[in-house]
Design a protein around this motif. Structure first.
Motif, PDB file in Angstrom:
ATOM      1  N   GLU A  55      29.985 -10.612  59.934  1.00  0.00           N
ATOM      2  CA  GLU A  55      29.338 -12.162  60.535  1.00  0.00           C
ATOM      3  C   GLU A  55      28.596 -11.665  59.935  1.00  0.00           C
ATOM      4  OE1 GLU A  55      28.135 -13.209  64.725  1.00  0.00           O
ATOM      5  OE2 GLU A  55      30.172 -10.950  64.978  1.00  0.00           O
ATOM      6  N   GLY A  56      27.913 -12.457  59.212  1.00  0.00           N
ATOM      7  CA  GLY A  56      26.666 -12.838  57.811  1.00  0.00           C
ATOM      8  C   GLY A  56      27.582 -12.116  57.017  1.00  0.00           C
ATOM      9  N   THR A  57      28.534 -12.658  56.997  1.00  0.00           N
ATOM     10  CA  THR A  57      29.225 -12.567  55.350  1.00  0.00           C
ATOM     11  C   THR A  57      29.870 -13.648  54.952  1.00  0.00           C
ATOM     12  OG1 THR A  57      29.402 -10.133  55.665  1.00  0.00           O
ATOM     13  CG2 THR A  57      30.811 -11.648  53.976  1.00  0.00           C
ATOM     14  N   ARG A  58      29.378 -14.290  53.662  1.00  0.00           N
ATOM     15  CA  ARG A  58      30.167 -15.566  52.685  1.00  0.00           C
ATOM     16  C   ARG A  58      31.455 -14.931  51.921  1.00  0.00           C
ATOM     17  NH1 ARG A  58      25.504 -15.321  53.249  1.00  0.00           N
ATOM     18  NH2 ARG A  58      24.487 -14.830  50.975  1.00  0.00           N
ATOM     19  N   ALA A  59      32.947 -15.374  52.172  1.00  0.00           N
ATOM     20  CA  ALA A  59      33.742 -14.788  51.044  1.00  0.00           C
ATOM     21  C   ALA A  59      33.311 -16.835  49.716  1.00  0.00           C
ATOM     22  CB  ALA A  59      35.526 -15.285  51.835  1.00  0.00           C
ATOM     23  N   LEU A  60      33.419 -15.957  48.788  1.00  0.00           N
ATOM     24  CA  LEU A  60      32.924 -15.991  47.347  1.00  0.00           C
ATOM     25  C   LEU A  60      34.274 -16.794  46.486  1.00  0.00           C
ATOM     26  CD1 LEU A  60      30.336 -13.842  46.720  1.00  0.00           C
ATOM     27  CD2 LEU A  60      29.778 -15.999  47.552  1.00  0.00           C
ATOM     28  N   GLY A  61      35.233 -15.943  46.600  1.00  0.00           N
ATOM     29  CA  GLY A  61      36.623 -16.408  46.399  1.00  0.00           C
ATOM     30  C   GLY A  61      37.530 -15.871  46.938  1.00  0.00           C
ATOM     31  N   ALA A  62      38.299 -16.202  46.328  1.00  0.00           N
ATOM     32  CA  ALA A  62      39.944 -15.682  46.879  1.00  0.00           C
ATOM     33  C   ALA A  62      41.001 -15.899  45.577  1.00  0.00           C
ATOM     34  CB  ALA A  62      40.725 -16.319  48.457  1.00  0.00           C
ATOM     35  N   GLN A  63      41.800 -14.513  45.603  1.00  0.00           N
ATOM     36  CA  GLN A  63      42.622 -14.459  44.773  1.00  0.00           C
ATOM     37  C   GLN A  63      44.291 -14.003  44.216  1.00  0.00           C
ATOM     38  OE1 GLN A  63      42.208 -16.167  40.903  1.00  0.00           O
ATOM     39  NE2 GLN A  63      44.295 -15.898  41.184  1.00  0.00           N
ATOM     40  N   ARG A  64      45.172 -14.883  44.949  1.00  0.00           N
ATOM     41  CA  ARG A  64      46.410 -14.153  45.545  1.00  0.00           C
ATOM     42  C   ARG A  64      46.668 -13.081  44.358  1.00  0.00           C
ATOM     43  NH1 ARG A  64      50.280 -16.206  48.294  1.00  0.00           N
ATOM     44  NH2 ARG A  64      49.141 -18.027  48.720  1.00  0.00           N
ATOM     45  N   LEU A  65      47.796 -12.000  44.625  1.00  0.00           N
ATOM     46  CA  LEU A  65      47.804 -10.672  43.855  1.00  0.00           C
ATOM     47  C   LEU A  65      48.978 -11.547  43.436  1.00  0.00           C
ATOM     48  CD1 LEU A  65      46.893  -8.469  45.625  1.00  0.00           C
ATOM     49  CD2 LEU A  65      45.911  -8.958  43.621  1.00  0.00           C
ATOM     50  N   GLU A  66      49.567 -11.510  41.856  1.00  0.00           N
ATOM     51  CA  GLU A  66      50.618 -11.846  41.719  1.00  0.00           C
ATOM     52  C   GLU A  66      51.931 -11.064  42.299  1.00  0.00           C
ATOM     53  OE1 GLU A  66      53.008 -11.476  36.602  1.00  0.00           O
ATOM     54  OE2 GLU A  66      50.282 -11.839  37.451  1.00  0.00           O
ATOM     55  N   LYS A  67      52.559 -12.350  42.651  1.00  0.00           N
ATOM     56  CA  LYS A  67      54.009 -11.788  43.097  1.00  0.00           C
ATOM     57  C   LYS A  67      53.680 -10.881  44.578  1.00  0.00           C
ATOM     58  CE  LYS A  67      56.491 -11.181  38.501  1.00  0.00           C
ATOM     59  NZ  LYS A  67      57.780 -11.248  38.378  1.00  0.00           N
TER      60      LYS A  67
END
Length: 154
Positions: free
Chosen positions: A15-27
Motif C-alpha cells: 500500500e502507498g506504492t505506485r507501479a511506474l512501469g512494467a516490462q515483460r522479460l523476453e521469452k
C-alpha cells in the motif's frame, strides 16, 4: 477485505506504492515492475503473475491496447444493506457464492460483501444505455433491471 485476504494467502501486497512501469522479460511470462512508495523509496520486483488494475492508464499495455467496440460496457452499481442471500458455499452461512444473472442487453452481478451486505451491478453496452435509455436516471435504470432479473434458488 480483498487486500487483507490476499495478504493472508501469501501475496506481496504494497500500500502507498505506485507501479511506474512494467516490462515483460523476453521469452518469459515474468514481468519486472518498477515502483516508488510514498516515502520516496523505489525499486523493482520480478513477478510471475501481474494483475494490472490501473484502469485507463493501462500500465502493462500502454500503446498496445486494442479496443473491441462490442465490449464497450457501462455499469451502474450500488450496495444493499440488510440483503438476505440464499446461496451458500459448502453449507457455510459465512461464505456465499456470487450470482450473475443474464438480462436483456447485459447482465447483473450480486457479490456478497458480508452477512447482510452485497454489491449489485447492472451492466449493459454503452451504446444501448446511451441510445435507448437517454433521460432515465441511473437508480431507475438499475432498479428496473434488478426487478426483472431471475431470482436465486439457493
Amino acid at each position: 477485505m480483498l487486500l487483507d485476504n490476499a495478504r493472508q494467502l501469501g501475496a506481496d501486497v504494497r500500500e502507498g506504492t505506485r507501479a511506474l512501469g512494467a516490462q515483460r522479460l523476453e521469452k518469459s511470462s515474468q514481468h519486472v515492475i518498477t515502483w516508488e512508495d510514498d516515502a520516496g523509496n523505489s525499486g523493482s520486483i520480478t513477478a510471475d503473475f501481474v494483475l494490472d488494475a490501473t484502469g485507463l492508464s493501462h500500465l502493462l499495455t500502454k500503446g498496445e491496447r486494442v479496443y473491441d467496440e462490442n465490449l464497450n460496457n457501462f455499469a451502474v452499481y450500488g450496495y444493499l444493506q440488510g440483503a438476505e442471500w440464499k446461496v451458500t458455499f459448502s453449507g457455510s452461512p459465512d461464505r456465499s457464492t456470487v450470482f450473475i444473472a443474464a438480462i436483456e442487453h447485459g447482465w447483473i452481478w450480486y457479490f456478497p460483501l458480508g452477512r447482510d451486505l452485497m454489491t449489485v451491478g447492472v451492466v449493459t453496452n454503452r451504446h444501448h444505455f446511451a441510445d435507448k435509455l437517454a433521460g432515465v436516471d441511473l437508480e431507475t435504470f438499475s432498479g428496473s433491471r434488478c426487478a426483472r432479473a431471475p431470482r436465486s434458488q439457493g
